[in-house]
Design an enzyme around this catalytic site. Structure first.
Site, PDB file in Angstrom:
ATOM      1  N   ASN A  11       0.862  -1.185   0.000  1.00  0.00           N
ATOM      2  CA  ASN A  11       0.000   0.000   0.000  1.00  0.00           C
ATOM      3  C   ASN A  11       0.894   1.230   0.000  1.00  0.00           C
ATOM      4  O   ASN A  11       1.485   1.573   1.015  1.00  0.00           O
ATOM      5  CB  ASN A  11      -0.887  -0.049   1.258  1.00  0.00           C
ATOM      6  CG  ASN A  11      -1.733   1.199   1.433  1.00  0.00           C
ATOM      7  OD1 ASN A  11      -1.791   2.050   0.537  1.00  0.00           O
ATOM      8  ND2 ASN A  11      -2.386   1.312   2.583  1.00  0.00           N
ATOM      9  N   LYS A  13       0.127   4.267  -0.291  1.00  0.00           N
ATOM     10  CA  LYS A  13      -0.521   5.445   0.318  1.00  0.00           C
ATOM     11  C   LYS A  13      -0.305   6.675  -0.566  1.00  0.00           C
ATOM     12  O   LYS A  13      -0.332   6.572  -1.780  1.00  0.00           O
ATOM     13  CB  LYS A  13      -0.013   5.631   1.751  1.00  0.00           C
ATOM     14  CG  LYS A  13      -0.193   4.347   2.568  1.00  0.00           C
ATOM     15  CD  LYS A  13       0.000   4.524   4.041  1.00  0.00           C
ATOM     16  CE  LYS A  13      -0.228   3.166   4.731  1.00  0.00           C
ATOM     17  NZ  LYS A  13      -0.096   3.232   6.175  1.00  0.00           N
ATOM     18  N   HIS A  97      -9.626   1.034   4.982  1.00  0.00           N
ATOM     19  CA  HIS A  97      -8.335   1.223   5.662  1.00  0.00           C
ATOM     20  C   HIS A  97      -8.516   2.189   6.830  1.00  0.00           C
ATOM     21  O   HIS A  97      -9.305   3.130   6.740  1.00  0.00           O
ATOM     22  CB  HIS A  97      -7.300   1.764   4.669  1.00  0.00           C
ATOM     23  CG  HIS A  97      -5.917   1.752   5.233  1.00  0.00           C
ATOM     24  ND1 HIS A  97      -5.475   2.714   6.119  1.00  0.00           N
ATOM     25  CD2 HIS A  97      -4.893   0.875   5.085  1.00  0.00           C
ATOM     26  CE1 HIS A  97      -4.231   2.419   6.474  1.00  0.00           C
ATOM     27  NE2 HIS A  97      -3.859   1.315   5.861  1.00  0.00           N
ATOM     28  N   GLU A  99      -6.864   4.569   7.860  1.00  0.00           N
ATOM     29  CA  GLU A  99      -6.639   5.996   7.544  1.00  0.00           C
ATOM     30  C   GLU A  99      -7.852   6.593   6.851  1.00  0.00           C
ATOM     31  O   GLU A  99      -8.132   7.786   7.006  1.00  0.00           O
ATOM     32  CB  GLU A  99      -5.356   6.134   6.703  1.00  0.00           C
ATOM     33  CG  GLU A  99      -4.120   5.912   7.572  1.00  0.00           C
ATOM     34  CD  GLU A  99      -2.914   5.332   6.849  1.00  0.00           C
ATOM     35  OE1 GLU A  99      -2.873   5.378   5.604  1.00  0.00           O
ATOM     36  OE2 GLU A  99      -2.016   4.817   7.541  1.00  0.00           O
ATOM     37  N   GLU A 169      -5.519  -5.016  10.680  1.00  0.00           N
ATOM     38  CA  GLU A 169      -4.483  -4.013  10.899  1.00  0.00           C
ATOM     39  C   GLU A 169      -4.759  -3.264  12.189  1.00  0.00           C
ATOM     40  O   GLU A 169      -5.557  -2.313  12.204  1.00  0.00           O
ATOM     41  CB  GLU A 169      -4.470  -3.018   9.735  1.00  0.00           C
ATOM     42  CG  GLU A 169      -4.214  -3.644   8.388  1.00  0.00           C
ATOM     43  CD  GLU A 169      -3.638  -2.645   7.402  1.00  0.00           C
ATOM     44  OE1 GLU A 169      -2.525  -2.872   6.930  1.00  0.00           O
ATOM     45  OE2 GLU A 169      -4.297  -1.628   7.136  1.00  0.00           O
ATOM     46  N   GLY A 175       2.367   2.104  10.789  1.00  0.00           N
ATOM     47  CA  GLY A 175       3.321   3.199  10.625  1.00  0.00           C
ATOM     48  C   GLY A 175       4.022   3.607  11.903  1.00  0.00           C
ATOM     49  O   GLY A 175       4.653   4.663  11.965  1.00  0.00           O
ATOM     50  N   SER A 212       3.383  -2.297  10.369  1.00  0.00           N
ATOM     51  CA  SER A 212       4.838  -2.327  10.574  1.00  0.00           C
ATOM     52  C   SER A 212       5.471  -3.671  10.234  1.00  0.00           C
ATOM     53  O   SER A 212       6.382  -4.131  10.926  1.00  0.00           O
ATOM     54  CB  SER A 212       5.182  -1.899  12.006  1.00  0.00           C
ATOM     55  OG  SER A 212       4.733  -0.568  12.247  1.00  0.00           O
TER      56      SER A 212
HETATM   57  P1  PGA Z   1       2.756   0.144   7.708  1.00  0.00           P
HETATM   58  O1  PGA Z   1       1.299   0.361   7.060  1.00  0.00           O
HETATM   59  O2  PGA Z   1       3.307  -1.129   7.107  1.00  0.00           O
HETATM   60  O3  PGA Z   1       3.537   1.364   7.307  1.00  0.00           O
HETATM   61  O4  PGA Z   1       2.573   0.023   9.177  1.00  0.00           O
HETATM   62  C1  PGA Z   1       0.424  -0.727   6.892  1.00  0.00           C
HETATM   63  C2  PGA Z   1      -0.862  -0.254   6.276  1.00  0.00           C
HETATM   64  O5  PGA Z   1      -1.325   0.844   6.604  1.00  0.00           O
HETATM   65  O6  PGA Z   1      -1.464  -0.960   5.450  1.00  0.00           O
END
Ligand code: PGA
Length: 250
Positions: A11, A13, A97, A99, A169, A175, A212
């Site tokens: 992803n 983003k 997601h 976010e 997640e 992140g 992560s």
């Molecule tokens: P990350 O993001 O690997 O940077 O923690 C995962 C995601 O948001 O799908």
């Protein structure tokens, strides 16, 4: 033995210019080669979907969008319809997601509409669920995840279960560099698998972990019986780390 093919999805983003997206997609295609043991999926921003589609054409790598609107067309300035994503070459669409839930107000009802719209366009949803740190500390992880799964999948046609992918997640792991332990992830994946068995009549649905994931922690996470792959953010932005996660996935 499970026959679920593992999936590693990147992803990207809100990252990558066209030139950067082309280069990253190219490096991943080269690194993946004829790999079929793991299904590799890239989710660039909308602006780079067509460029990435051209780069992965003829390879085993699949294209994914990071979100969609649920309407087919119309006066919805700024929105993108699932049919447009199919047209540009997507196979998958990420829905719900954290976010999107946090910054754009996507609630379970919106997620559910998007899941249905993705199916209607002939695409496959990767539906994300996960608890916040506060919810985990309050002992509400299972309740939150259960609600998100059941509401998000309301009315999901049982016959389409092969097109469904779930991503667990935990919001506190996204992140942050704080990965869920393999045990913490497995526990929630197992709960989700039982829920899917109860509601869709099959447990044979891929459940990805996200939060992560790195080349260093991927192998131990993927060794858990109910982890069928990863949704990767930060570590998907460089070919070396993304390919390292694919290599660590058995
Ligand atoms: P990350 O993001 O690997 O940077 O923690 C995962 C995601 O948001 O799908």
């Amino acid at each position: 033995m499970s026959e679920r093919t593992k999936m590693i999805a990147g992803n990207w983003k809100m990252h990558k210019t066209l030139a950067e997206a082309r280069q990253l997609a190219r490096e991943i295609v080269q690194g993946v080669g004829r790999e079929t043991r793991v299904e590799v999926v890239l989710a660039p921003p909308y602006t780079a979907l067509a460029a990435a589609a051209a780069e992965i054409s003829g390879s085993n790598v699949k294209l994914c969008a990071q979100d969609t609107f649920w309407e087919e067309k119309g006066a919805f300035t700024g929105a993108i319809a699932p049919g447009m994503l199919a047209d540009v070459g997507c196979t998958y669409v990420i829905v719900g997601h954290s976010e999107r839930r946090q910054h754009f107000g996507d609630d379970d009802e919106a997620v559910n509409r998007k899941v249905h719209a993705v199916l209607a366009a002939g695409l496959k949803p990767i539906m994300c669920v996960g608890e916040t740190l506060g919810e985990r500390e309050d002992g509400k992880t299972f309740a939150v995840v259960e609600t998100q799964v059941l509401n998000g999948l309301a009315g999901f046609p049982v016959s389409e279960h092969e097109r469904l992918v779930i991503a667990y997640e935990p919001v506190w792991a996204i992140g942050t560099g704080k990965t869920a332990t393999p045990g913490q992830a497995q526990e929630v994946h197992h709960l989700i698998r039982n829920l899917l068995a109860d509601t869709l009549g099959t447990a044979d649905i891929r459940i990805l972990y996200g939060g992560s994931v790195t080349p260093d922690n991927a192998a131990t996470l993927m060794a858990e019986p109910d982890l069928d792959g990863a949704l990767v953010g930060g570590a998907s932005l460089k070919a070396a780390s993304f390919l390292g996660i694919i290599a660590a996935t058995r």
